[in-house]
Design an enzyme around this catalytic site. Structure first.
Site, PDB file in Angstrom:
ATOM      1  N   ASN A 106      -9.992   0.416   0.937  1.00 23.15           N
ATOM      2  CA  ASN A 106      -8.930   0.379   1.939  1.00 23.15           C
ATOM      3  C   ASN A 106      -9.518   0.822   3.269  1.00 23.15           C
ATOM      4  OD1 ASN A 106      -7.349  -0.134  -0.284  1.00 23.15           O
ATOM      5  ND2 ASN A 106      -5.810   1.404   0.205  1.00 23.15           N
ATOM      6  N   ASP A 132       0.849  -1.195   0.000  1.00 16.33           N
ATOM      7  CA  ASP A 132       0.000   0.000   0.000  1.00 16.33           C
ATOM      8  C   ASP A 132       0.889   1.251   0.000  1.00 16.33           C
ATOM      9  OD1 ASP A 132      -2.384   1.483   0.210  1.00 16.33           O
ATOM     10  OD2 ASP A 132      -2.292   1.479   2.409  1.00 16.33           O
ATOM     11  N   GLY A 140      -9.031   5.655   2.484  1.00 18.13           N
ATOM     12  CA  GLY A 140      -9.696   6.359   3.568  1.00 18.13           C
ATOM     13  C   GLY A 140     -11.099   5.830   3.776  1.00 18.13           C
TER      14      GLY A 140
HETATM   15 ZN   LIG Z   1      -4.379   5.308   1.119  1.00 20.62          ZN
END
Ligand SMILES: [Zn+2]
Length: 285
Positions: free
Chosen positions: A232, A82, A211
């Site tokens: 995510n 990520d 987010g």
């Molecule tokens: Zn992110």
């Protein structure tokens, strides 16, 4: 089950309009809780490691842990980097056996962002890995900030630029900015669902929400209905598990270290199962 990449799990999600959860992990108990949740609900899942979490645990350590869990699992598990900002970190993830990487060069102008992502896609695709790119700007990339939506400038992803970006880079998934922020929200989120739809119409590929904490079930569903296929999600789970663990320790003064291991796994599993249900990926493994 073999290790999966983003294409393996997101192609069907894109066709059938659901999202696969991507969860950040820095320890074994959390990772086991996440995989257990996915197995129980027969859902694909994405275990991801953020480059900024390197200060807590090394990418070498998590790689072995994630890959072992993925290969033992009864459902497809993607092992994904990520927010890979440094080329060195991305290459390390490739070498360690990650099945997917995100290149985050979204702070650069479009042309330079494209060039950086192209470089990674060329290598990753040769090796069978998938790549996520990002266009547009979301604040607090380290996930630590409590940001106000109103503090954000108009930095949402531009649909025409998204088309150019995807065509030129050949990324497998695209992270877009449409009102979500990393970390927790100070104000009420104000998401632009039309923007997701406009981008999807231009690019067609799976879109990614970063987010993903602090949104209502309805906000998740609307985002998915308009084209989001990877979510995510981390901060809300992290706080929820910490709070439950605090209560557990207050109520169980005799608790032993291994009891904490078991409890963390269970708390994570509960929280992630709820999200998998909302994201619509249950039964899709
Ligand atoms: Zn992110």
């Amino acid at each position: 089950m073999v290790l999966a990449n983003l294409k393996d799990v997101l192609t069907k999600a894109n066709e059938e309009k659901y999202a696969v959860g991507a969860f950040n992990v820095t320890d074994l108990n959390t990772a086991r809780g996440i995989v257990a949740a996915a197995e129980e609900l027969h859902s694909p899942v994405i275990l991801q490691f953020a480059e900024v979490h390197d200060e807590y645990i090394s990418i070498e350590t998590v790689a072995n842990m994630y890959l072992h869990l993925a290969k033992q699992s009864s459902v497809p598990v993607v092992v994904h980097l990520d927010h890979g900002v440094n080329f060195e970190t991305i290459m390390k993830a490739v070498k360690l056996g990650f099945s997917s990487v995100m290149v985050d060069t979204s702070t650069l102008p479009l042309k330079e962002n494209i060039a950086k992502v192209q470089e990674v896609v060329k290598i990753a695709h040769c090796l069978g890995l998938t790549v996520e790119g990002e266009l547009g700007v979301m604040n607090a990339e380290d996930g630590s900030g409590r940001l106000d939506y109103n503090e954000m400038t108009d930095s949402f992803t531009n649909p025409d630029e998204a088309k150019i970006f995807v065509e030129e880079t050949q990324v497998d998934a695209l992270a877009i900015a449409f009102g979500t922020v990393h970390g927790l929200y100070r104000g009420k989120p104000n998401l632009n669902f039309d923007r997701i739809k406009e981008i999807k119409e231009q690019v067609g590929i799976p879109l990614v929400m970063h987010g993903g904490s602090g949104l209502s079930d309805e906000e998740y569903r609307q985002s998915i209905a308009n084209g989001i296929n990877k979510i995510n999600y981390y901060s809300t789970m992290a706080y929820d598990v910490t709070n439950k663990l605090r209560t557990f320790l207050q109520e169980n003064e005799e608790a032993y270290l291994t009891d904490i291991d078991v409890q963390v796994q269970n708390f994570v599993k509960e929280n992630i199962m709820e999200k998998i249900e909302v994201f619509g990926s249950a039964g899709k493994a």
